[in-house]
Scaffold this motif. Structure first.
Motif, mmCIF file in Angstrom:
data_model
loop_
_atom_site.group_PDB
_atom_site.id
_atom_site.type_symbol
_atom_site.label_atom_id
_atom_site.label_comp_id
_atom_site.label_asym_id
_atom_site.label_seq_id
_atom_site.Cartn_x
_atom_site.Cartn_y
_atom_site.Cartn_z
ATOM 1 N N THR A 157 0.708 -1.134 0.096
ATOM 2 C CA THR A 157 0.045 -0.055 0.117
ATOM 3 C C THR A 157 1.043 1.150 -0.151
ATOM 4 N N PRO A 158 0.330 2.407 -0.129
ATOM 5 C CA PRO A 158 1.168 3.646 -0.193
ATOM 6 C C PRO A 158 1.462 3.674 1.486
ATOM 7 N N GLY A 159 0.548 3.602 2.363
ATOM 8 C CA GLY A 159 0.947 3.416 4.039
ATOM 9 C C GLY A 159 1.713 4.366 4.447
ATOM 10 N N LEU A 160 2.486 4.146 5.615
ATOM 11 C CA LEU A 160 3.129 5.310 6.372
ATOM 12 C C LEU A 160 4.449 5.221 5.577
ATOM 13 N N ALA A 161 4.628 6.665 5.334
ATOM 14 C CA ALA A 161 6.140 6.925 4.827
ATOM 15 C C ALA A 161 7.043 6.473 5.916
ATOM 16 N N PRO A 162 8.697 6.452 5.394
ATOM 17 C CA PRO A 162 9.627 6.376 6.172
ATOM 18 C C PRO A 162 9.334 7.609 7.282
ATOM 19 N N GLY A 163 9.754 7.331 8.689
ATOM 20 C CA GLY A 163 9.787 8.389 9.626
ATOM 21 C C GLY A 163 8.653 8.871 10.213
ATOM 22 N N GLU A 164 7.363 8.213 9.741
ATOM 23 C CA GLU A 164 5.893 8.350 10.259
ATOM 24 C C GLU A 164 5.499 7.524 11.110
ATOM 25 N N GLY A 165 6.195 7.453 12.540
ATOM 26 C CA GLY A 165 5.640 6.490 13.712
ATOM 27 C C GLY A 165 5.933 5.108 13.892
ATOM 28 N N HIS A 166 6.840 4.929 13.179
ATOM 29 C CA HIS A 166 7.428 3.365 13.254
ATOM 30 C C HIS A 166 8.244 3.066 14.765
ATOM 31 N N GLU A 167 9.114 4.097 14.634
ATOM 32 C CA GLU A 167 9.858 4.233 16.044
ATOM 33 C C GLU A 167 10.474 2.631 16.272
ATOM 34 N N TYR A 168 10.128 2.351 17.547
ATOM 35 C CA TYR A 168 10.563 1.082 17.950
ATOM 36 C C TYR A 168 9.879 -0.292 17.251
ATOM 37 N N GLU A 169 9.122 -0.085 16.540
ATOM 38 C CA GLU A 169 8.485 -1.280 15.550
ATOM 39 C C GLU A 169 9.388 -1.563 14.411
ATOM 40 N N GLY A 170 10.179 -0.519 14.046
ATOM 41 C CA GLY A 170 10.863 -0.806 13.137
ATOM 42 C C GLY A 170 10.705 -0.439 11.683
ATOM 43 N N PRO A 171 11.417 -0.890 10.627
ATOM 44 C CA PRO A 171 10.858 -0.498 9.148
ATOM 45 C C PRO A 171 9.743 -1.321 8.903
ATOM 46 N N CYS A 172 9.107 -1.304 7.921
ATOM 47 C CA CYS A 172 7.763 -1.717 7.506
ATOM 48 C C CYS A 172 7.611 -3.128 7.430
ATOM 49 N N PHE A 173 8.680 -3.834 6.962
ATOM 50 C CA PHE A 173 8.594 -5.176 7.070
ATOM 51 C C PHE A 173 8.558 -5.650 8.295
ATOM 52 N N HIS A 174 8.978 -5.057 9.282
ATOM 53 C CA HIS A 174 8.766 -5.494 10.714
ATOM 54 C C HIS A 174 7.285 -5.024 11.183
ATOM 55 N N ASP A 175 7.433 -3.719 10.993
ATOM 56 C CA ASP A 175 6.252 -3.255 11.900
ATOM 57 C C ASP A 175 4.801 -3.709 11.239
ATOM 58 N N CYS A 176 4.629 -3.643 9.919
ATOM 59 C CA CYS A 176 3.355 -4.452 9.389
ATOM 60 C C CYS A 176 3.740 -5.921 8.994
ATOM 61 N N GLY A 177 4.848 -6.123 8.521
ATOM 62 C CA GLY A 177 5.289 -7.231 7.705
ATOM 63 C C GLY A 177 5.148 -8.597 8.722
ATOM 64 N N MET A 178 5.254 -8.214 10.022
ATOM 65 C CA MET A 178 5.299 -9.333 10.936
ATOM 66 C C MET A 178 3.786 -9.987 11.127
ATOM 67 N N HIS A 179 2.797 -9.386 10.646
ATOM 68 C CA HIS A 179 1.388 -9.971 10.324
ATOM 69 C C HIS A 179 1.351 -11.148 9.474
ATOM 70 N N TYR A 180 2.143 -10.935 8.294
ATOM 71 C CA TYR A 180 2.200 -11.795 7.332
ATOM 72 C C TYR A 180 3.133 -12.761 7.280
ATOM 73 N N VAL A 181 4.305 -12.723 8.048
ATOM 74 C CA VAL A 181 5.103 -13.521 8.426
ATOM 75 C C VAL A 181 4.538 -14.599 9.296
ATOM 76 N N ASP A 182 3.669 -14.145 10.316
ATOM 77 C CA ASP A 182 2.757 -14.807 11.078
ATOM 78 C C ASP A 182 1.936 -15.735 10.543
ATOM 79 N N ILE A 183 0.938 -15.041 9.790
ATOM 80 C CA ILE A 183 0.042 -15.746 8.904
ATOM 81 C C ILE A 183 0.398 -16.881 8.024
ATOM 82 N N ALA A 184 1.381 -16.414 7.493
ATOM 83 C CA ALA A 184 2.328 -17.704 6.514
ATOM 84 C C ALA A 184 2.639 -18.932 7.515
ATOM 85 N N ARG A 185 3.228 -18.584 8.542
ATOM 86 C CA ARG A 185 3.614 -19.780 9.565
ATOM 87 C C ARG A 185 2.367 -20.628 10.203
ATOM 88 N N TRP A 186 1.464 -19.656 10.366
ATOM 89 C CA TRP A 186 0.032 -20.469 10.837
ATOM 90 C C TRP A 186 -0.603 -21.061 9.891
#
Length: 359
Positions: A157-186
């Motif tokens: 998606t366009p989503g959050l741009a770099p520097g817009e609130g990720h902080e401790y959750e990391g770049p978008c592949f971690h912040d958002c992407g961990m949902h998809y990493v989880d569901i693939a494992r599920w």
């Protein structure tokens, strides 16, 4: 369903805190006894949204109230480990946003703290509570695909741009992407075994803002996951591309959505069907309802993800992200374009990943 409502304290009243409050109020199974935020403006807004709640600046008040049964943690990730430790100490059940801490080591500390602690705990890995993934999983369990072989996940998606609130959750592949990493494992029902990740540093930003990772699970199922908030940030009319394809030895099932309606396309050995239903957003309604069931039964609903599930997904997402840095990591675009994106997003009222504003 018990006639006695479950007393809950909501800690953190930003974007997700507001979503939780709305769903808790609608469920009818909870009494939002407290809302906590360190920000005065957030507290004033919370009091308007929930006049019957005690709105406080000090979370300790919530933990020390013996009538509070559950805490919902919607703060930043760097606060969560200590808050979960308090929850265990004071005997409060926990609903946490993800990730459950700001480093992998601290996440595993949380797992060790909560397992066998006597409290019930879950994490908002929201895809686990979606109707469409449960429909697809049942289709697999019914044997309609034969043996599951290939899992393909894409969320751009366009989503959050770099520097817009990720902080401790990391770049978008971690912040958002961990949902998809989880569901693939599920879906695979197995642990990650091998991987290779390719990233792209869009707009010359320091971190990859698009990552594609493929590999295998221990049971031989293969996967590819593509995630990035890079999809037409400055296009006149924004769009997105989000899907999951599950390919078996005999049939397939796939899902697409437009954030309003989800479509599940079933092509099995005995059934062909297209199901369309409302997307469901973050599925917090299902999360809080299943957690209420868990409290009443004394056992965590098996559909709810555990702290261990969250730690595994987070660690794998970080691992894949770091793997992308080990290979050629192109940078295309410049900082001027990134600033144009940020400027546009400051005033956007219709689009993806809008910046949090209160009414």
């Amino acid at each position: 369903m018990s006639a006695t409502r479950i007393k809950i304290g909501l800690i953190g009243f930003g974007r997700m805190g507001g979503k939780y409050l709305k769903m808790l109020q609608q469920s009818g199974r909870y009494e939002v006894a407290y809302i906590c935020d360190v920000n005065e403006e957030a507290r004033a807004y919370a009091q308007k949204q929930s006049p019957e709640s005690k709105v406080v600046a000090d979370e300790q008040v919530i933990f020390e109230d013996p009538s509070v049964q559950v805490v919902a943690l919607c703060t930043l990730a760097n606060f969560r480990k200590e808050q979960i430790e308090k929850a265990v100490r004071y005997g409060k059940h926990v609903i946490s946003e993800k990730p459950i801490a700001d480093t992998v080591q601290r996440e595993w500390d949380v797992v060790n703290i909560t397992e066998h602690s006597g409290i019930l705990s879950t994490v908002n890995l929201y895809l686990r509570n979606s109707w469409y993934h449960h429909t697809m999983k049942q289709f697999i369990n019914d044997g309609e695909l034969g043996e599951l072989a290939i899992i393909r996940v894409c969320h751009m998606t366009p989503g959050l741009a770099p520097g817009e609130g990720h902080e401790y959750e990391g770049p978008c592949f971690h912040d958002c992407g961990m949902h998809y990493v989880d569901i693939a494992r599920w879906y695979a029902g197995s642990e990650y075994a091998t991987w290779h990740a390719q990233g792209m540093r869009m707009w010359d930003y320091k971190d990859p803002w698009w990552v594609q990772c493929h590999g295998t699970f221990e049971n031989g199922v293969v996967f590819d996951i593509t995630q990035g908030f890079v999809y037409g940030q400055l296009s006149k009319d924004q769009t997105h591309n989000s899907y999951i394809d599950l390919i078996g030895t005999k049939g397939i099932v796939r899902m697409r959505h437009d954030f309003k309606t989800a479509e599940v396309d079933l092509h099995g050995v005995t059934r062909t069907e297209l199901i369309k239903r409302p997307f469901g957003g973050k599925n917090i309604d299902a999360l809080v309802d299943r957690f209420a069931d868990s409290i009443e039964s004394g056992k965590l609903d098996p559909h709810l993800p555990t702290m261990r599930d969250s730690a595994i997904a987070s660690e794998a997402a970080w691992t894949f992200l770091e793997d992308s840095r080990k290979h050629t990591l192109p940078s295309i675009g410049d900082e001027q374009t990134l600033e144009q994106i940020r400027e546009r997003r400051r005033t956007m009222t219709n689009g993806y990943g809008l910046l949090h504003r209160r009414d």
